[in-house]
Each structure stands twice: as structure tokens, then as C-alpha cells.
Enzyme design. Structure first.
Site, mmCIF file in Angstrom:
data_model
loop_
_atom_site.group_PDB
_atom_site.id
_atom_site.type_symbol
_atom_site.label_atom_id
_atom_site.label_comp_id
_atom_site.label_asym_id
_atom_site.label_seq_id
_atom_site.Cartn_x
_atom_site.Cartn_y
_atom_site.Cartn_z
ATOM 1 N N ARG A 167 0.842 -1.205 0.000
ATOM 2 C CA ARG A 167 0.000 0.000 0.000
ATOM 3 C C ARG A 167 0.877 1.255 0.000
ATOM 4 O O ARG A 167 0.620 2.195 -0.749
ATOM 5 C CB ARG A 167 -0.909 -0.015 1.244
ATOM 6 C CG ARG A 167 -1.712 1.254 1.442
ATOM 7 C CD ARG A 167 -2.900 0.996 2.331
ATOM 8 N NE ARG A 167 -2.607 1.224 3.739
ATOM 9 C CZ ARG A 167 -3.462 0.961 4.728
ATOM 10 N NH1 ARG A 167 -4.641 0.449 4.470
ATOM 11 N NH2 ARG A 167 -3.141 1.205 5.978
ATOM 12 N N ARG A 215 1.137 7.242 4.196
ATOM 13 C CA ARG A 215 0.777 7.404 5.603
ATOM 14 C C ARG A 215 1.998 7.173 6.478
ATOM 15 O O ARG A 215 2.708 6.183 6.308
ATOM 16 C CB ARG A 215 -0.327 6.398 5.964
ATOM 17 C CG ARG A 215 -1.678 6.825 5.498
ATOM 18 C CD ARG A 215 -2.700 5.756 5.722
ATOM 19 N NE ARG A 215 -2.744 5.267 7.108
ATOM 20 C CZ ARG A 215 -3.720 4.497 7.585
ATOM 21 N NH1 ARG A 215 -4.712 4.128 6.809
ATOM 22 N NH2 ARG A 215 -3.697 4.094 8.840
#
Ligand code: AMP
Length: 194
Positions: free
Chosen positions: A127, A139
Site C-alpha cells: 500500500r 501514511r
């Protein structure tokens, strides 16, 4: 339809919730997204949550319950919602139940995505790599060490939420290790055929 998606970080809750938004026309209420927006906007909630989130811990129940109470009162959530990342503790689950009871509303189902935790770290790294390749922000908590802390928080505080809903007859468990489309089909099956 009022739904909860449960599962550890990296189980695919966000991916499935986004698809369910399209299929069922109800909003995805992601406490992680709401908290990240608050951090970005430097609101009082964001300032309190920032360090805990970056470390992979859980933001306090009071803060998270407050933002969910506000959010489910908004007009777009009137006909239903998909909670993604909430509740993460039994205290949050109980607060949600009180909130819904006070509005004479009820949950329709709690969908648990069951996954092999030993494979989650790879998923999270994928991801992060995909976000980077697409020029999207990565993130800060999608880092191997922080991820381990997030998983530990899940196992310590959140794993008990599924049995809580099983006791209430609402839990439906789905194999989250299947390909994304198969997981979507399994969720649709549970929601439409029971
Ligand atoms: P998520 O996007 O759901 O993985 O959430 C990212 C981070 O936000 C978590 O690691 C927690 O620090 C915080 N967070 C999100 N939802 C909750 C919640 N329901 N309770 C406590 N902390 C939360």
C-alpha cells in the site's frame, strides 16, 4: 443500512468500504480519515491525536466517540453508513449502541474481515509503495515498526469487539484473504441474502 467493518489494519476495510459506498449509496465513515483530516487542519482534536497516531497507538475513546457522534448526526448519514475503523474498543462499541438507541436506530450487520496477520505487513508495504508510485502521500503509520504497534493495539483492544457483536447476533465473518473482488462478492452475498 447501518454497517460496521471490522478487521486488523491492512485487512482491506477501506477498499471494501469504498466499494460499498458505490453499491449501497451510503457514506463511509472512517475514523482514521476523520482523525487524519483533523491532524492536517491542526484542530484541537488533531493536535491531541497526532502523536498517538504517529506512534500507532489508539486515540482516546472520548475523542473518537465524540467525532463519530457528530458525524452520524449529519444529513448524509441519515439513511445509513459504513463505519470503518470504529469501534476499536468495547467501550466504543457500547457508546455507539447508546448513540443509536437514543435515535431509535439499530445496526444491520457487523462484517469482520478475517485475515492471516503474518501476511499483513507485506500488504501494508505494498500500500505504501503504491501510494508513493501514484504520487499520493504515504501514511506515516504505514511503516513496519509502527505497523507492528498498530497490530498489537488491535490484538490487545480491538480483537474483543468481534465477540462482542457475535454475542449480539450481528457478526458475519468473511475470509479477507480472498482476492478483492471475491471479498466484495462475499460481503454483497451476506448483505443481500443474509
Ligand atoms: P486507520 O486509518 O483506521 O488505520 O486509523 C489510523 C489511526 O487512527 C489508528 O492507528 C489510531 O491511531 C487512530 N484511530 C482511528 N480510528 C480509531 C478508533 N476508533 N479508536 C482509536 N483510535 C483510532
Amino acid at each position: 443500512m447501518r454497517l460496521i467493518l471490522l478487521g486488523p489494519p491492512g485487512a482491506g476495510k477501506g477498499t471494501q468500504a469504498a466499494r460499498m459506498v458505490e453499491t449501497y449509496g451510503i457514506p463511509q465513515l472512517s475514523t482514521g480519515d476523520m482523525l487524519r483530516a483533523a491532524v492536517q487542519a491542526k484542530t484541537p482534536v488533531g493536535l491531541k491525536a497526532k502523536a498517538v497516531m504517529e506512534a500507532g497507538g489508539l486515540v482516546s475513546d472520548d475523542i473518537v466517540i465524540g467525532i463519530v457522534a457528530d458525524r452520524i448526526g449529519e444529513p448524509d448519514a441519515r439513511n445509513g453508513f459504513i463505519l470503518d475503523g470504529f469501534p476499536r474498543t468495547v467501550a466504543q462499541a457500547e457508546a455507539l449502541s447508546t448513540m443509536l438507541d437514543s435515535k431509535a436506530l439499530a445496526l444491520d450487520a457487523v462484517i469482520e474481515l478475517e485475515v492471516d496477520q503474518s501476511l499483513l505487513i507485506d500488504r501494508i508495504m505494498t500500500r505504501a509503495a503504491e501510494a508513493k508510485a501514484n504520487g499520493q502521500p504515504v501514511r506515516k503509520d504505514d511503516d513496519p515498526d509502527v505497523f507492528k504497534t498498530r497490530l498489537a493495539a488491535y490484538n490487545r483492544d480491538t480483537a474483543v469487539v468481534a465477540p462482542y457483536y457475535r454475542k449480539h447476533g450481528l457478526l458475519r465473518t468473511i475470509d479477507g484473504m480472498q482476492p478483492i473482488d471475491a471479498v466484495t462478492a462475499a460481503i454483497d452475498h451476506v448483505l443481500t441474502k443474509g
